[in-house]
Design a protein around this motif. Structure first.
Motif, short mmCIF file in Angstrom:
data_model
loop_
_atom_site.label_atom_id
_atom_site.label_comp_id
_atom_site.label_asym_id
_atom_site.label_seq_id
_atom_site.Cartn_x
_atom_site.Cartn_y
_atom_site.Cartn_z
N LEU A 42 0.97 -0.78 -0.07
CA LEU A 42 -0.13 0.33 0.00
C LEU A 42 0.79 1.06 0.09
O LEU A 42 1.47 1.32 0.81
N ASP A 43 0.75 2.21 -1.16
CA ASP A 43 1.36 3.39 -0.86
C ASP A 43 1.25 4.25 0.16
O ASP A 43 0.05 4.38 0.88
N GLY A 44 2.26 5.04 0.49
CA GLY A 44 1.27 6.25 0.30
C GLY A 44 1.27 7.59 0.48
O GLY A 44 1.13 7.09 -0.75
N GLY A 45 0.42 8.56 1.05
CA GLY A 45 -0.67 10.05 0.08
C GLY A 45 -1.01 9.90 1.34
O GLY A 45 -2.34 10.97 0.95
N GLY A 46 -0.90 10.34 3.20
CA GLY A 46 -1.83 11.45 3.05
C GLY A 46 -3.28 10.59 3.20
O GLY A 46 -3.11 9.73 3.15
N ILE A 47 -3.87 12.04 3.55
CA ILE A 47 -5.13 11.09 3.65
C ILE A 47 -6.14 10.89 2.56
O ILE A 47 -7.56 10.17 1.97
N ARG A 48 -5.26 10.55 1.35
CA ARG A 48 -5.54 10.05 0.05
C ARG A 48 -5.72 8.62 0.72
O ARG A 48 -6.02 7.94 -0.29
N GLY A 49 -5.43 8.34 1.69
CA GLY A 49 -5.18 6.32 2.30
C GLY A 49 -7.62 6.42 1.81
O GLY A 49 -7.47 4.80 2.01
N VAL A 50 -8.02 7.65 1.44
CA VAL A 50 -9.46 6.71 2.26
C VAL A 50 -10.02 6.18 0.63
O VAL A 50 -10.76 5.68 0.44
N LEU A 51 -8.58 6.83 -0.70
CA LEU A 51 -9.11 6.03 -1.84
C LEU A 51 -8.83 4.55 -2.04
O LEU A 51 -9.54 3.50 -2.30
N THR A 52 -7.44 4.53 -1.39
CA THR A 52 -6.97 2.99 -0.37
C THR A 52 -7.84 1.92 -0.47
O THR A 52 -8.35 0.69 -0.72
N LEU A 53 -8.80 2.81 0.61
CA LEU A 53 -9.34 2.05 1.10
C LEU A 53 -10.44 1.07 0.59
O LEU A 53 -10.96 0.56 0.93
N GLU A 54 -11.42 2.48 -0.30
CA GLU A 54 -12.00 2.37 -0.94
C GLU A 54 -12.25 1.45 -1.49
O GLU A 54 -12.81 0.01 -2.21
N ILE A 55 -11.24 1.21 -2.48
CA ILE A 55 -10.37 0.22 -3.50
C ILE A 55 -10.18 -1.84 -2.73
O ILE A 55 -11.16 -2.44 -3.13
N LEU A 56 -9.40 -1.59 -1.81
CA LEU A 56 -9.72 -2.70 -0.67
C LEU A 56 -11.16 -3.75 0.11
O LEU A 56 -11.28 -4.62 -0.08
N ALA A 57 -11.69 -2.55 0.05
CA ALA A 57 -13.12 -2.79 0.69
C ALA A 57 -13.96 -3.02 -0.22
O ALA A 57 -14.32 -4.70 -0.03
N GLU A 58 -13.61 -3.05 -1.92
CA GLU A 58 -14.37 -4.21 -2.71
C GLU A 58 -13.40 -5.53 -3.04
O GLU A 58 -14.23 -6.56 -3.22
#
Length: 382
Positions: free
Chosen positions: A20-36
């Motif tokens: 998982l990449d770094g990116g501050g609050i953009r981790g929300v984007l990562t989490l939506e992908i992980l949720a799917e």
């Protein structure tokens, strides 16, 4: 209580890695992908309570990716981590009062206490990096400013510096402090002072190392003999999934040579170097792995999914989204194409744009499908 052995594989003969990449609050984007991804794996295995730690053997993360990876390795569902981001984001990025910042020559935008307190509450103050509560192995990338070197810290109990008889055994480090160190982005948060044995080190965000995208480093940690795991390689033996926090195009068609002054350089070079390093990590994974999914690297090499002379060392999947107006239109997110929203979504601390980042992440997550993971079915028994 420390780990005594690496967690067993979910399926004999196969290993699965998630970076998982770094990116501050953009981790929300990562989490939506992980949720799917979690939902797809649950549906395929008909287990509604399955978590990603039931499927993946080794997680890696840098900065915000380290926060997410740590929760996943502890066996938390994605929903829990996403809720934490939404609830605590505004508190973590509450600016230091202006007068206090001006009082120091190199003031930080946000205080240490907010993030430190949040991580202590999440993980507990007594939880160690080698705690037996982990369901999967974990790799956290930090930069040791004292030694001026990147430190990819793994809780693999067989690693050289994880010998429990050593006074400075890495597994004894407080978990919250390692994650806090990985998220100590220069300018945004103060560095983290960490005591290891009899020495004190100053750590900052792992994003300033070449491993803001830690995917290729995770592969090396899992397979090189020097890292003491030596997991078997092969297209059908090893799966590496990499998830970004959004790429940011930096083309400036109107740029003139006289614009390339000191201020321009200070503003653009750090991000340029991080983006280049992240792309190189991605390219290396595609060069020696079999890429089943991922956006084109560039116009010359494309997705790098052609046949090669040497057998692929692993199966590779990359999920990310470009944070631009054109990309949002392609994702049918036309209502997000204003300059204000595009610029806000690109920021590391754009907490007021978390709802938009969530939308972008959900749109990017539509690319997740089980067919991509063919041959890697199977999890631990419930």
């Amino acid at each position: 209580m420390l780990l005594t052995a690496p967690p067993p594989p979910k399926v004999a003969g196969q290993r699965r890695l998630l970076a998982l990449d770094g990116g501050g609050i953009r981790g929300v984007l990562t989490l939506e992908i992980l949720a799917e991804l979690e939902a797809v794996i649950r549906a395929e295995h008909d287990q509604e309570n399955l978590v990603l730690a039931d499927y993946f053997d080794y997680f890696a993360g840098t900065s915000t990716g380290a926060m997410i990876a740590t929760g996943l390795a502890l066996g938390w569902p994605v929903e829990r981590i996403l809720k934490s981001y939404v609830d605590s984001g505004p508190l973590l990025f509450e600016p230091i009062k202006k007068l206090r910042r001006v009082a120091t020559l190199f003031g930080y935008k946000y205080p240490r206490a907010g993030l430190a307190n949040q991580l202590q509450a999440e993980y507990g103050t007594e939880t160690r990096f080698g705690d037996a509560a982990f369901h999967s192995l974990l790799l956290v990338v930090v930069h040791n400013s004292t030694t001026d070197s990147p430190w990819p810290l793994s809780n693999n109990p067989d690693a050289l510096y994880n010998d429990s008889t050593l006074a400075d055994c890495n597994l004894n480090l407080p978990l919250w402090q390692i994650v806090r160190a990985s998220t100590a982005a220069p300018v945004f948060f103060p560095p983290e002072r960490v005591t290891l044995g009899t020495r004190e080190f100053i750590f900052v965000d792992g994003g300033i190392t070449p491993f803001n995208n830690p995917a290729f480093q995770l592969f090396l940690q899992a397979t090189l003999p020097e890292y003491r795991l030596e997991w078997e390689t092969g297209e059908d033996k090893l799966l590496l999934v990499s998830v970004g926090t959004g790429s940011i195009p930096k083309a400036i068609p109107s740029l003139r040579s006289r614009d390339m002054n000191l201020v321009h350089t200070l503003k653009t070079v750090p991000g340029t170097l991080m983006a280049g390093a992240a792309m190189q990590q991605d390219l290396m994974c595609r060069a020696i792995g079999r890429c089943r999914h991922g956006a084109p690297i560039d116009g010359e090499v494309g997705r790098v999914d052609s046949q090669r002379r040497t057998p692929p060392l692993f199966t590779y999947v990359r999920y990310n989204a470009e944070l631009s107006a054109d990309s949002f239109r392609e994702m049918s997110l036309d209502h997000l194409t204003s300059d204000e929203i595009v610029t806000g979504a690109q920021q590391l601390d754009g907490v007021e744009f978390m709802a938009e980042l969530s939308e972008i992440g959900k749109a990017a997550a539509k690319e997740v499908n089980w067919e991509t993971f063919a041959g890697f079915r199977g999890v631990a028994s419930p």
